[in-house]
Design a protein around this motif. Structure first.
Motif, short mmCIF file in Angstrom:
data_model
loop_
_atom_site.label_atom_id
_atom_site.label_comp_id
_atom_site.label_asym_id
_atom_site.label_seq_id
_atom_site.Cartn_x
_atom_site.Cartn_y
_atom_site.Cartn_z
N SER A 171 40.96 13.46 7.42
CA SER A 171 42.05 13.29 8.38
C SER A 171 42.69 14.63 8.70
CB SER A 171 43.12 12.35 7.80
OG SER A 171 42.57 11.16 7.29
N LEU A 172 43.44 14.64 9.78
CA LEU A 172 44.24 15.82 10.10
C LEU A 172 45.56 15.41 10.72
CD1 LEU A 172 44.40 16.60 13.43
CD2 LEU A 172 41.97 17.02 13.03
N ILE A 173 46.53 16.29 10.57
CA ILE A 173 47.79 16.21 11.31
C ILE A 173 47.79 17.37 12.29
CG2 ILE A 173 50.30 16.44 11.17
CD1 ILE A 173 50.09 15.07 8.40
N ARG A 184 51.99 21.39 25.21
CA ARG A 184 51.22 22.53 24.70
C ARG A 184 50.51 22.13 23.41
NH1 ARG A 184 54.91 27.35 22.81
NH2 ARG A 184 54.97 26.14 20.86
N ASP A 185 49.25 22.48 23.30
CA ASP A 185 48.51 22.24 22.07
C ASP A 185 48.87 23.31 21.05
OD1 ASP A 185 46.70 21.64 20.07
OD2 ASP A 185 45.00 22.57 21.12
N ASP A 186 49.50 22.90 19.93
CA ASP A 186 49.87 23.83 18.88
C ASP A 186 48.95 23.76 17.67
OD1 ASP A 186 52.23 25.07 20.08
OD2 ASP A 186 53.10 23.07 19.95
N GLY A 187 47.86 23.02 17.79
CA GLY A 187 46.79 23.10 16.82
C GLY A 187 46.96 22.32 15.54
N LEU A 188 46.15 22.72 14.56
CA LEU A 188 46.10 22.04 13.27
C LEU A 188 47.32 22.37 12.41
CD1 LEU A 188 44.32 20.43 11.17
CD2 LEU A 188 43.49 22.68 10.41
N VAL A 189 47.84 21.35 11.75
CA VAL A 189 48.96 21.51 10.82
C VAL A 189 48.47 21.44 9.38
CG1 VAL A 189 51.16 20.54 10.04
CG2 VAL A 189 50.61 20.58 12.49
N ILE A 190 47.76 20.37 9.07
CA ILE A 190 47.23 20.19 7.71
C ILE A 190 46.07 19.21 7.80
CG2 ILE A 190 48.77 18.26 7.10
CD1 ILE A 190 49.02 19.56 4.29
N ARG A 191 45.12 19.34 6.88
CA ARG A 191 43.97 18.44 6.88
C ARG A 191 43.64 18.01 5.46
NH1 ARG A 191 38.38 21.75 6.53
NH2 ARG A 191 37.66 19.60 6.54
N THR A 192 42.90 16.91 5.34
CA THR A 192 42.39 16.45 4.06
C THR A 192 40.95 15.99 4.25
OG1 THR A 192 43.34 14.25 4.50
CG2 THR A 192 44.59 15.73 3.06
N THR A 193 40.22 15.89 3.14
CA THR A 193 38.86 15.37 3.17
C THR A 193 38.70 14.26 2.15
OG1 THR A 193 38.00 16.92 1.51
CG2 THR A 193 37.97 17.64 3.82
N GLN A 194 37.74 13.40 2.40
CA GLN A 194 37.49 12.28 1.50
C GLN A 194 37.15 12.76 0.10
OE1 GLN A 194 37.89 9.06 2.30
NE2 GLN A 194 37.28 8.33 0.28
N GLY A 210 37.68 15.96 -1.17
CA GLY A 210 38.47 17.04 -1.73
C GLY A 210 39.92 16.74 -2.01
N ASN A 211 40.44 15.59 -1.56
CA ASN A 211 41.87 15.30 -1.71
C ASN A 211 42.10 13.86 -2.16
OD1 ASN A 211 41.62 17.20 1.01
ND2 ASN A 211 43.21 17.88 -0.41
N ASP A 212 43.14 13.66 -2.96
CA ASP A 212 43.51 12.31 -3.38
C ASP A 212 44.73 11.81 -2.60
OD1 ASP A 212 45.55 13.80 -4.49
OD2 ASP A 212 45.21 13.14 -6.56
N TYR A 213 45.07 12.50 -1.53
CA TYR A 213 46.13 12.07 -0.62
C TYR A 213 45.59 12.20 0.80
CZ TYR A 213 46.75 17.14 -0.28
OH TYR A 213 46.55 18.48 -0.11
#
Length: 319
Positions: free
Chosen positions: A123-125, A139-149, A151-154
């Motif tokens: 997922s990403l925010i 305006r597109d301000d891009g990626l804030v934070i991301r997770t992976t199935q 690599g992350n438990d949240y």
């Protein structure tokens, strides 16, 4: 861990246009809404004399009201998926945008949103912003934070921006897994700086907690969250809970003194015979609360509910 049947939700949102009647017992005003009120995961703001509600759906859905009660749909934010989304969430291919959060800060309207797929932590925010919502120019301000199935438990979904008592921005987010997270935000980039803090978690019912909303009032930070399960129509068990802390990083305790890190949370709204599974709440100006609930009189269609938000003599929220 959330939001199945997205096409169904969007179809409902685009076709729902009916009046609500005041059926929720409340000591504060329950807004009698008319027009198009089909939403999921709403976030509300006012610009000038008009209200805007942003919600989950194709390209990120937008409703507008010029009086707060009669609502109509306006153009979606993203006409096409942004090209960089697929770099982080390759399985989201249909411009499905989740759980936006809108705030005004430092002269701009900042709109955080989620890109994901059901049942995945890949997922990403993301962030988009504008000087004027009414202009329709974002305006597109891009990626804030991301997770992976793997690599992350949240999960990097369900963002919420909060400005603390010192005027500093923070972002809370999260769904299931190890719970709700909080991170400091840089004023210049509106992106995270520093480490994550866990502010709430559940070890019961599959860890079902998500959709944080934090607001500051009279020396306390109030954390609202949604527990149990959305997205099941009339079988949804979503509920809104809350706790408070003198520090934005917690610990957040409910009315019984139980920490929200240990399954705490006082129930604010668990629905009624008509409105099933209320949740994914947003608090605006400490005196308005918006959320979706599933209408048992309309085949469980998700619709927007708005109440005046009150505070009791001990400083706890109520309506």
């Amino acid at each position: 861990m959330k939001k199945p049947a997205k096409k169904w939700l969007v179809t409902v949102a685009l076709t729902c246009a009916m009046a609500l009647t005041s059926v929720i017992p409340a000591s504060a005003a329950f807004w009698n809404l008319t027009g198009d009120i089909g939403v999921h995961d709403p976030s509300i703001i006012k610009e000038g004399s008009s209200y805007y509600t942003f919600s989950t759906g194709t390209g990120l859905q937008v409703l507008r009201s010029d009086n707060g009660t009669n609502w109509y749909r306006t153009p979606q934010i993203f006409l096409q998926p942004l090209s960089w989304w697929k770099t982080y969430v390759p399985n989201n291919t249909n411009n499905d945008v989740w759980a936006p959060d809108i705030h005004y800060f430092n002269g701009r309207y900042w709109l955080y949103y989620s890109i994901s797929t059901f049942g995945s932590r890949t997922s990403l925010i993301g962030l988009t912003s504008t000087a004027s919502i009414g202009s329709g120019q974002w305006r597109d301000d891009g990626l804030v934070i991301r997770t992976t199935q793997e690599g992350n438990d949240y999960n990097a979904i369900d963002p919420n921006l909060t400005i603390d008592a010192n005027g500093e921005p923070w972002l809370s987010f999260g769904s299931f897994g190890s719970g709700l997270k909080l991170v400091k935000i840089d004023k210049n980039t509106m992106k995270p700086t520093g480490s994550l803090t866990t502010i709430a978690r559940r070890t019961t019912n599959g860890g079902a907690i998500e959709a944080p909303t934090i607001t500051y009032r009279n020396g306390y930070y109030y954390l609202f969250a949604s527990i149990d399960y959305c997205c099941r129509g009339v079988d949804s068990t979503y509920k809104i809970v809350y706790g408070r802390s003198t520090s934005i990083t917690g610990p957040y305790l409910d009315k019984n003194g139980v920490s929200m890190l240990n399954n705490g949370g006082t129930i604010l709204d668990s629905g009624n015979d008509r409105w099933k599974g209320p949740g994914h709440q947003d608090v605006y100006n400490n005196n308005i609360i918006v959320r979706h609930a599933y209408d048992a009189t309309d085949n469980g269609a998700p619709k927007m509910l708005i109440n005046d938000l009150l505070w009791d003599s001990s400083g706890w929220p109520t309506y």
